[in-house]
Scaffold this motif. Structure first.
Motif, PDB file in Angstrom:
ATOM      1  N   ALA A  29      40.355  32.760 -46.420  1.00 24.76           N
ATOM      2  CA  ALA A  29      40.016  33.947 -47.218  1.00 24.76           C
ATOM      3  C   ALA A  29      38.536  34.308 -47.119  1.00 24.76           C
ATOM      4  N   THR A  30      37.682  33.314 -46.888  1.00 24.64           N
ATOM      5  CA  THR A  30      36.247  33.577 -46.815  1.00 24.64           C
ATOM      6  C   THR A  30      35.749  33.754 -45.380  1.00 24.64           C
ATOM      7  N   GLY A  31      36.667  33.772 -44.420  1.00 22.58           N
ATOM      8  CA  GLY A  31      36.293  34.042 -43.033  1.00 22.58           C
ATOM      9  C   GLY A  31      35.751  32.838 -42.283  1.00 22.58           C
ATOM     10  N   GLU A  32      35.969  31.663 -42.809  1.00 26.92           N
ATOM     11  CA  GLU A  32      35.495  30.453 -42.133  1.00 26.92           C
ATOM     12  C   GLU A  32      36.250  30.277 -40.819  1.00 26.92           C
ATOM     13  N   THR A  33      35.546  29.858 -39.778  1.00 24.76           N
ATOM     14  CA  THR A  33      36.182  29.643 -38.479  1.00 24.76           C
ATOM     15  C   THR A  33      36.041  28.212 -37.971  1.00 24.76           C
ATOM     16  N   ASN A  34      35.232  27.406 -38.613  1.00 24.68           N
ATOM     17  CA  ASN A  34      35.032  26.027 -38.182  1.00 24.68           C
ATOM     18  C   ASN A  34      36.332  25.242 -38.398  1.00 24.68           C
ATOM     19  N   PRO A  35      36.862  24.620 -37.350  1.00 21.64           N
ATOM     20  CA  PRO A  35      38.149  23.920 -37.470  1.00 21.64           C
ATOM     21  C   PRO A  35      38.146  22.750 -38.459  1.00 21.64           C
ATOM     22  N   ILE A  36      36.985  22.214 -38.835  1.00 19.89           N
ATOM     23  CA  ILE A  36      36.977  21.091 -39.786  1.00 19.89           C
ATOM     24  C   ILE A  36      37.554  21.487 -41.138  1.00 19.89           C
ATOM     25  N   TYR A  37      37.601  22.801 -41.425  1.00 19.44           N
ATOM     26  CA  TYR A  37      38.136  23.276 -42.707  1.00 19.44           C
ATOM     27  C   TYR A  37      39.648  23.524 -42.661  1.00 19.44           C
ATOM     28  N   PHE A  38      40.245  23.452 -41.453  1.00 21.99           N
ATOM     29  CA  PHE A  38      41.672  23.737 -41.297  1.00 21.99           C
ATOM     30  C   PHE A  38      42.472  22.572 -40.720  1.00 21.99           C
ATOM     31  N   ASP A  39      41.836  21.841 -39.818  1.00 26.44           N
ATOM     32  CA  ASP A  39      42.521  20.819 -39.030  1.00 26.44           C
ATOM     33  C   ASP A  39      41.968  19.444 -39.389  1.00 26.44           C
ATOM     34  N   GLU A  40      42.805  18.618 -39.974  1.00 33.91           N
ATOM     35  CA  GLU A  40      42.342  17.301 -40.418  1.00 33.91           C
ATOM     36  C   GLU A  40      41.856  16.448 -39.243  1.00 33.91           C
ATOM     37  N   GLU A  41      42.494  16.580 -38.102  1.00 32.48           N
ATOM     38  CA  GLU A  41      42.053  15.816 -36.924  1.00 32.48           C
ATOM     39  C   GLU A  41      40.660  16.267 -36.480  1.00 32.48           C
ATOM     40  N   ALA A  42      40.384  17.559 -36.550  1.00 30.07           N
ATOM     41  CA  ALA A  42      39.048  18.069 -36.201  1.00 30.07           C
ATOM     42  C   ALA A  42      38.013  17.547 -37.196  1.00 30.07           C
ATOM     43  N   ALA A  43      38.392  17.483 -38.467  1.00 33.16           N
ATOM     44  CA  ALA A  43      37.483  16.954 -39.493  1.00 33.16           C
ATOM     45  C   ALA A  43      37.173  15.486 -39.211  1.00 33.16           C
ATOM     46  N   LYS A  44      38.204  14.713 -38.891  1.00 36.05           N
ATOM     47  CA  LYS A  44      38.009  13.282 -38.606  1.00 36.05           C
ATOM     48  C   LYS A  44      37.193  13.085 -37.331  1.00 36.05           C
ATOM     49  N   ALA A  45      37.424  13.934 -36.323  1.00 36.46           N
ATOM     50  CA  ALA A  45      36.651  13.848 -35.079  1.00 36.46           C
ATOM     51  C   ALA A  45      35.174  14.148 -35.339  1.00 36.46           C
ATOM     52  N   ALA A  46      34.909  14.929 -36.392  1.00 39.41           N
ATOM     53  CA  ALA A  46      33.524  15.254 -36.764  1.00 39.41           C
ATOM     54  C   ALA A  46      32.918  14.181 -37.669  1.00 39.41           C
ATOM     55  N   GLY A  47      33.669  13.104 -37.910  1.00 35.04           N
ATOM     56  CA  GLY A  47      33.157  12.001 -38.712  1.00 35.04           C
ATOM     57  C   GLY A  47      33.429  12.124 -40.205  1.00 35.04           C
ATOM     58  N   LEU A  48      34.292  13.057 -40.583  1.00 38.77           N
ATOM     59  CA  LEU A  48      34.624  13.260 -41.992  1.00 38.77           C
ATOM     60  C   LEU A  48      35.913  12.516 -42.331  1.00 38.77           C
ATOM     61  N   PRO A  49      36.102  12.112 -43.575  1.00 42.86           N
ATOM     62  CA  PRO A  49      37.314  11.378 -43.932  1.00 42.86           C
ATOM     63  C   PRO A  49      38.574  12.247 -43.967  1.00 42.86           C
ATOM     64  N   THR A  50      38.411  13.526 -44.235  1.00 40.04           N
ATOM     65  CA  THR A  50      39.517  14.479 -44.323  1.00 40.04           C
ATOM     66  C   THR A  50      38.904  15.873 -44.417  1.00 40.04           C
ATOM     67  N   LEU A  51      39.701  16.870 -44.794  1.00 39.97           N
ATOM     68  CA  LEU A  51      39.185  18.232 -44.894  1.00 39.97           C
ATOM     69  C   LEU A  51      38.107  18.323 -45.980  1.00 39.97           C
ATOM     70  N   PRO A  52      36.946  18.907 -45.652  1.00 42.94           N
ATOM     71  CA  PRO A  52      35.908  19.100 -46.659  1.00 42.94           C
ATOM     72  C   PRO A  52      36.108  20.420 -47.402  1.00 42.94           C
ATOM     73  N   ALA A  53      35.516  20.523 -48.578  1.00 41.30           N
ATOM     74  CA  ALA A  53      35.533  21.785 -49.322  1.00 41.30           C
ATOM     75  C   ALA A  53      34.525  22.740 -48.693  1.00 41.30           C
ATOM     76  N   PRO A  54      34.935  23.976 -48.404  1.00 41.91           N
ATOM     77  CA  PRO A  54      33.987  24.956 -47.864  1.00 41.91           C
ATOM     78  C   PRO A  54      32.921  25.318 -48.910  1.00 41.91           C
ATOM     79  N   PRO A  55      31.801  25.838 -48.447  1.00 42.49           N
ATOM     80  CA  PRO A  55      30.774  26.297 -49.391  1.00 42.49           C
ATOM     81  C   PRO A  55      31.361  27.281 -50.408  1.00 42.49           C
ATOM     82  N   THR A  56      30.932  27.197 -51.615  1.00 42.79           N
ATOM     83  CA  THR A  56      31.313  28.028 -52.770  1.00 42.79           C
ATOM     84  C   THR A  56      32.729  27.762 -53.284  1.00 42.79           C
ATOM     85  N   PHE A  57      33.477  26.856 -52.674  1.00 44.85           N
ATOM     86  CA  PHE A  57      34.840  26.577 -53.124  1.00 44.85           C
ATOM     87  C   PHE A  57      34.878  26.125 -54.581  1.00 44.85           C
ATOM     88  N   LEU A  58      33.900  25.338 -54.994  1.00 43.52           N
ATOM     89  CA  LEU A  58      33.912  24.810 -56.354  1.00 43.52           C
ATOM     90  C   LEU A  58      33.846  25.914 -57.408  1.00 43.52           C
TER      91      LEU A  58
END
Length: 147
Positions: A29-58
């Motif tokens: 909805a906010t136009g994010e295109t970085n796959p770490i916000y959609f694809d859990e495997e991409a997030a893990k490949a980037a060193g993250l434990p799972t999908l991160p919250a996008p900026p302003t989500f809180l």
């Protein structure tokens, strides 16, 4: 004029579970295109434990309460006269899918400009995770048009 005695008033805390589907929906909805916000495997490949919250989500999660305009009704502010002024975020820790975030809000200031034609309500919200760690502080300024 809004009663200045509301400065320091706290509002009931609430808690929200951070879900993968909600994170993906918000990112899209906010136009994010970085796959770490959609694809859990991409997030893990980037060193993250799972999908991160996008900026302003809180901010959107903070609004998920039975009455998101409680602070305005308590102060007898007409919703038809408000404008979104500013929104500020200070992040201290990352938020991920699976986290449980608690929100606690307080009115930190009320002031006016232009001889009272505009009043400003400043609301500060602290967000903590399930471990009690402060993850973010959000400050929102609401503008009230008078007269």
């Amino acid at each position: 004029m809004i009663d200045r005695s509301h400065i320091g008033r706290e509002f009931g805390a609430h808690t929200a579970d951070i879900e993968k589907g909600r994170l993906r929906f918000f990112a899209k909805a906010t136009g994010e295109t970085n796959p770490i916000y959609f694809d859990e495997e991409a997030a893990k490949a980037a060193g993250l434990p799972t999908l991160p919250a996008p900026p302003t989500f809180l901010f959107s999660m903070d609004m998920e309460v039975p009455d998101p305009f409680e602070i305005l009704s308590v102060m007898d502010v007409d919703l038809g006269k408000i404008l979104h002024g500013t929104q500020e975020f200070n992040y201290f820790k990352d938020v991920y899918a699976g986290d449980r975030i608690s929100f606690k809000s307080e009115i930190t200031d009320i002031f006016d400009k232009k001889g009272g034609a505009l009043e400003f309500i400043v609301k500060k919200t602290e967000a903590t995770n399930q471990h009690g760690d402060l993850v973010a502080e959000m400050t929102r300024t609401i503008v009230v048009r008078n007269g």
